[in-house]
Design an enzyme around this catalytic site. Structure first.
Site, PDB file in Angstrom:
ATOM      1  CG  HIS A 336      -1.710   1.165   1.332  1.00  0.00           C
ATOM      2  ND1 HIS A 336      -3.064   1.245   1.342  1.00  0.00           N
ATOM      3  CD2 HIS A 336      -1.330   2.487   1.807  1.00  0.00           C
ATOM      4  CE1 HIS A 336      -3.866   2.408   1.296  1.00  0.00           C
ATOM      5  NE2 HIS A 336      -2.612   3.258   1.845  1.00  0.00           N
ATOM      6  CD  GLU A 337       1.704   3.282   3.888  1.00  0.00           C
ATOM      7  OE1 GLU A 337       1.442   4.296   3.068  1.00  0.00           O
ATOM      8  OE2 GLU A 337       0.723   3.018   4.550  1.00  0.00           O
ATOM      9  CG  HIS A 340       0.252   6.233  -0.969  1.00  0.00           C
ATOM     10  ND1 HIS A 340      -0.912   6.663  -1.272  1.00  0.00           N
ATOM     11  CD2 HIS A 340      -0.183   5.735   0.241  1.00  0.00           C
ATOM     12  CE1 HIS A 340      -2.050   6.596  -0.770  1.00  0.00           C
ATOM     13  NE2 HIS A 340      -1.286   5.769   0.516  1.00  0.00           N
ATOM     14  CD  GLU A 360      -5.117   5.953   1.506  1.00  0.00           C
ATOM     15  OE1 GLU A 360      -5.501   4.709   1.936  1.00  0.00           O
ATOM     16  OE2 GLU A 360      -4.329   6.315   1.508  1.00  0.00           O
ATOM     17  CG  HIS A 431      -7.505   6.702   4.990  1.00  0.00           C
ATOM     18  ND1 HIS A 431      -7.053   7.815   5.320  1.00  0.00           N
ATOM     19  CD2 HIS A 431      -6.302   5.693   4.671  1.00  0.00           C
ATOM     20  CE1 HIS A 431      -5.825   8.090   5.347  1.00  0.00           C
ATOM     21  NE2 HIS A 431      -5.508   6.745   4.968  1.00  0.00           N
TER      22      HIS A 431
HETATM   23 ZN   LIG Z   1      -2.441   5.317   2.140  1.00  0.00          ZN
END
Ligand SMILES: [Zn+2]
Ligand SMILES: [Ca+2]
Ligand SMILES: [Ca+2]
Length: 518
Positions: A336-337, A340, A360, A431
């Site tokens: 996930h990170e 980004h 997100e 989120h």
């Molecule tokens: Zn995130």
């Protein structure tokens, strides 16, 4: 008995033969050294030497394919000359020289500064906080590419291998007359190795790491030319220290930080898995598609219940968790990170309103795709986010998966995220406004029934869905794309990849219709 005797005779013959070859070879090497020395004696002035017999010492001499090779080290009045050397090639009685001798040296060889003072200068210059192993010796730093003048120097070598400093090995050349640092370089030679990561959430895994001297470090030379994993030791600024071990094993499989390297092993595993996913699926070279090095910071702050990507440092940061989480180093969180970072390099969806929700969602999509690609026995893939780090799933040290941070197949299960789009959704926290697009992707890939409008979608599988989404963020979305724009972008992507009116195109339309985006 007869055979035994014959063997003995044969052995004796061999031994005699070997001896004679050795004796012959040794005398010839000595002879070659003598020829080379005679040569330098006769030509000393041409090499800027005054007494070649004293100024040149033999480092090695050996027989080569043609003749002999003798390496000489240079000294000046008994002080070694940094990088002063010559290679004499002796063949058929002639000598050719590969010359790196430093000519016509002129410097006072009596030091004014003490060796100890030079060591203190070097250690201070490095800024070492912990203990350091040091050596110091007088050398000549000769005029040439390294220096404008001949200097008498203390060559100080500093090796740091302790708990608080980045493992490193520095060479400092300090003027032995004035104490000034003339030149320094980092000489830690590392080699790529594989080590075992005993992770919190993914069992025992193989990690690409580095080795310098006796120290193994979580620096992956095979990805990003050295993606590193650093331990922040609870601090909130700087890079911390690289996770290191004297053994080729990192961590102890415990979620309780009994071994601080464990979180590092998880983070390193997640980065390599994410890196490889993008490479294998999309031929993407790293986060920015340009192979840029990234790093992970584990044990950030105290009780920090989050993880984040930061474009400015091009790095990820992981807390140890407190209320909701154990250390946030589960593979879908890392995926996930890092995603980004990918998003920043592609559509760069603004992190607010509907574009923020899609940003997100992009991270949840690819974090989950990485989890599916790894297909780890301990972290089995599903459509939930952060479940392996989720405290409620760990009961008396046993993992029982009942909850997670977010749920792509049923976003409202978190109590906050909608499954269907509606006007005004952009007012939600990003989120939660990610929920509908997460649900869209789940239906597109896996297939199923919309939990908000009951529409049935036939799934086209993870890989096709991921290719469409990746094509959409790479080539069709921009920073201000909203939910309806995302639908248009995904339809364009499906047309590009699979053709207009293809089953994949129709599945995209159905998946968006299933979240009320038409
Ligand atoms: Zn995130
Ligand atoms: Ca899982
Ligand atoms: Ca998951």
């Amino acid at each position: 008995m007869v055979i035994h005797n014959a063997k003995q005779v044969f052995s004796a013959l061999l031994a005699g033969l070997a001896f004679s070859i050795c004796a012959y070879a040794q005398s010839s090497v000595d002879e070659a050294v003598g020829i080379a020395r005679n040569y330098f004696r006769a030509n000393a002035a041409n090499y800027g030497l005054t007494d070649s017999d004293r100024e040149l010492t033999v480092r090695s001499a050996r027989a080569a394919t043609k003749g002999y090779v003798i390496r000489f080290d240079q000294n000046y009045r008994g002080v070694p000359v940094f990088e002063g050397e010559a290679i004499a090639h002796v063949a058929n009685g002639g000598v050719t020289v590969t010359n790196a001798l430093r000519p016509n040296l002129a410097v006072d060889t009596r030091p004014v500064v003490t060796s100890q003072a030079a060591v203190v200068t070097a250690v201070r210059a490095i800024g070492a906080r912990g203990s350091a192993d040091t050596t110091s010796a007088l050398e000549i730093l000769p005029k040439g590419s390294r220096s404008a003048l001949d200097f008498l120097v203390w060559h100080v070598k500093v090796m740091l291998e302790n708990d608080v400093d980045q493992p490193t090995k520095w060479d400092y050349l300090i003027d032995a007359h004035t104490g000034l640092v003339l030149w320094s370089f980092n000489s830690l030679e590392t080699a790529g190795v594989t080590v075992t990561g005993k992770t919190m959430y993914s069992g025992d895994v193989t990690l690409n790491a580095s080795r310098g001297g006796f120290l193994y470090t979580l620096v992956d030379p095979t990805r990003g030319s050295g993606n590193a994993t650093d331990d922040m030791h609870g601090r909130t600024s700087g890079k911390g220290t690289v996770v290191s071990s004297t053994k080729a094993v990192f961590g102890d499989n415990s979620i309780n930080n009994t071994d601080p390297d464990t979180a590092g092993a998880d983070a390193a595993f997640g980065v390599s898995a994410t890196w490889d996913y993008y490479l294998n699926m999309f031929a993407r070279n790293g986060i920015d598609n340009n192979g840029r090095k990234t790093y992970s910071r584990v044990h950030y702050s105290r009780g920090y219940d989050n993880a984040f990507w930061d474009d400015s440092c091009f790095c990820m940061t992981y807390g140890d968790g407190q209320i909701y989480f154990y250390p946030l180093v589960a593979i879908d969180i890392t995926g996930h990170e890092l995603s980004h970072g990918v998003m920043s390099a592609e559509a760069n969806l603004t992190y607010a309103g509907e574009p923020g929700g899609l940003n997100e969602s992009n991270s949840d999509i690819f974090g989950t795709m990485v989890e599916f690609a790894v297909n780890n026995a301990f972290d089995t893939p599903e459509w939930w986010i952060g479940e392996r780090s989720w405290r409620a799933n760990w009961v008396n040290g046993q993992y029982v998966q009942t909850a997670a941070l977010r749920y792509m197949e049923n976003p409202p299960k978190d109590g906050k995220s909608p499954a269907c789009w509606s006007s005004g959704i952009g007012g939600l926290d990003v989120h939660y406004s990610s929920g509908p697009n997460n649900h869209m992707f789940y239906l597109l890939a896996h297939g199923g029934t919309s939990v908000c409008n009951g529409q049935l979608v036939t799934g086209i599988g993870n890989d096709k869905s991921a290719r469409i989404w990746y094509e959409a963020i790479s080539n069709w979305m921009n920073s201000n794309t909203d939910y309806h724009g995302a639908r248009t972008a995904c339809l364009s992507a499906a047309t590009t990849l699979y053709g207009a009116g293809s089953a994949e195109y129709n599945a995209v339309a159905a998946a968006y219709a299933a979240i009320n985006v038409n």
